[in-house]
Write a protein that holds these residues in place. Structure first.
Motif, mmCIF file in Angstrom:
data_model
loop_
_atom_site.group_PDB
_atom_site.id
_atom_site.type_symbol
_atom_site.label_atom_id
_atom_site.label_comp_id
_atom_site.label_asym_id
_atom_site.label_seq_id
_atom_site.Cartn_x
_atom_site.Cartn_y
_atom_site.Cartn_z
ATOM 1 N N CYS A 131 0.822 -1.216 0.000
ATOM 2 C CA CYS A 131 0.000 0.000 0.000
ATOM 3 C C CYS A 131 0.851 1.260 0.000
ATOM 4 O O CYS A 131 0.506 2.239 -0.651
ATOM 5 C CB CYS A 131 -0.963 -0.003 1.177
ATOM 6 S SG CYS A 131 -2.328 -1.144 0.961
ATOM 7 N N LEU A 138 2.021 1.549 -3.661
ATOM 8 C CA LEU A 138 0.969 1.803 -4.635
ATOM 9 C C LEU A 138 0.252 3.129 -4.419
ATOM 10 O O LEU A 138 -0.273 3.699 -5.373
ATOM 11 C CB LEU A 138 -0.044 0.662 -4.629
ATOM 12 C CG LEU A 138 0.393 -0.605 -5.343
ATOM 13 C CD1 LEU A 138 -0.692 -1.664 -5.277
ATOM 14 C CD2 LEU A 138 0.726 -0.317 -6.796
ATOM 15 N N GLN A 139 0.216 3.628 -3.194
ATOM 16 C CA GLN A 139 -0.497 4.878 -2.975
ATOM 17 C C GLN A 139 0.242 6.089 -3.519
ATOM 18 O O GLN A 139 -0.319 7.177 -3.562
ATOM 19 C CB GLN A 139 -0.813 5.066 -1.496
ATOM 20 C CG GLN A 139 -1.951 4.177 -1.088
ATOM 21 C CD GLN A 139 -2.613 4.625 0.187
ATOM 22 O OE1 GLN A 139 -1.982 5.170 1.070
ATOM 23 N NE2 GLN A 139 -3.894 4.384 0.257
ATOM 24 N N ALA A 158 -1.499 5.275 -7.230
ATOM 25 C CA ALA A 158 -2.878 4.821 -7.343
ATOM 26 C C ALA A 158 -3.780 5.632 -6.405
ATOM 27 O O ALA A 158 -3.303 6.306 -5.498
ATOM 28 C CB ALA A 158 -2.968 3.334 -6.994
ATOM 29 N N VAL A 197 -7.047 1.841 -3.269
ATOM 30 C CA VAL A 197 -6.195 0.686 -3.526
ATOM 31 C C VAL A 197 -5.985 -0.120 -2.238
ATOM 32 O O VAL A 197 -5.733 -1.325 -2.284
ATOM 33 C CB VAL A 197 -4.861 1.123 -4.178
ATOM 34 C CG1 VAL A 197 -3.936 1.754 -3.166
ATOM 35 C CG2 VAL A 197 -4.171 -0.050 -4.843
#
Length: 119
Positions: free
Chosen positions: A10, A13-14, A17, A21
């Protein structure tokens, strides 16, 4: 294990995204490696709770919490750290529920497969 996997994925990806997510990652991670329902809820909850609070503090402390204070006043909370806590709580709750759903989904699919073998 679940805690570390969700926290790292996370975090990475944050950066690229959207916020939701965390729901997809929690669902998938607990669906794959979640051992119990308790772990599937609490591990994603604490991982995202700490990730969001840590990231918010990282962004907010260098500017003396100006934006956090203004947003807190707009929402009627008036104290920036309460807003920070509520944000962490809501994001952790979303991740925890998603992780528990992923665990239950895996259990449902495993039970369905064993039922098909008996028929």
């Amino acid at each position: 294990m679940v805690f570390i996997v969700i926290l790292i994925i996370c975090f990475l990806l944050q950066m690229i995204a959207p916020w939701w997510v965390i729901i997809i990652i929690s669902f998938a991670t607990c669906g794959i490696i979640g051992k119990t329902g308790k772990i599937a809820f609490w591990q994603p909850f604490f991982a995202i709770f700490l990730l969001w609070i840590g990231y918010a503090l990282f962004k907010s402390l260098p500017n003396d919490n100006v934006l956090a204070t203004r947003v807190a006043i707009m929402t009627g909370v008036k104290i920036w750290w309460i807003l920070l806590f509520v944000t962490g709580l809501l994001s952790g709750l979303a991740a925890g529920i998603s992780g528990y759903c992923g665990y239950q989904f895996r259990k449902a699919m495993l039970v369905k497969k064993t039922d098909e073998k008996l028929a």
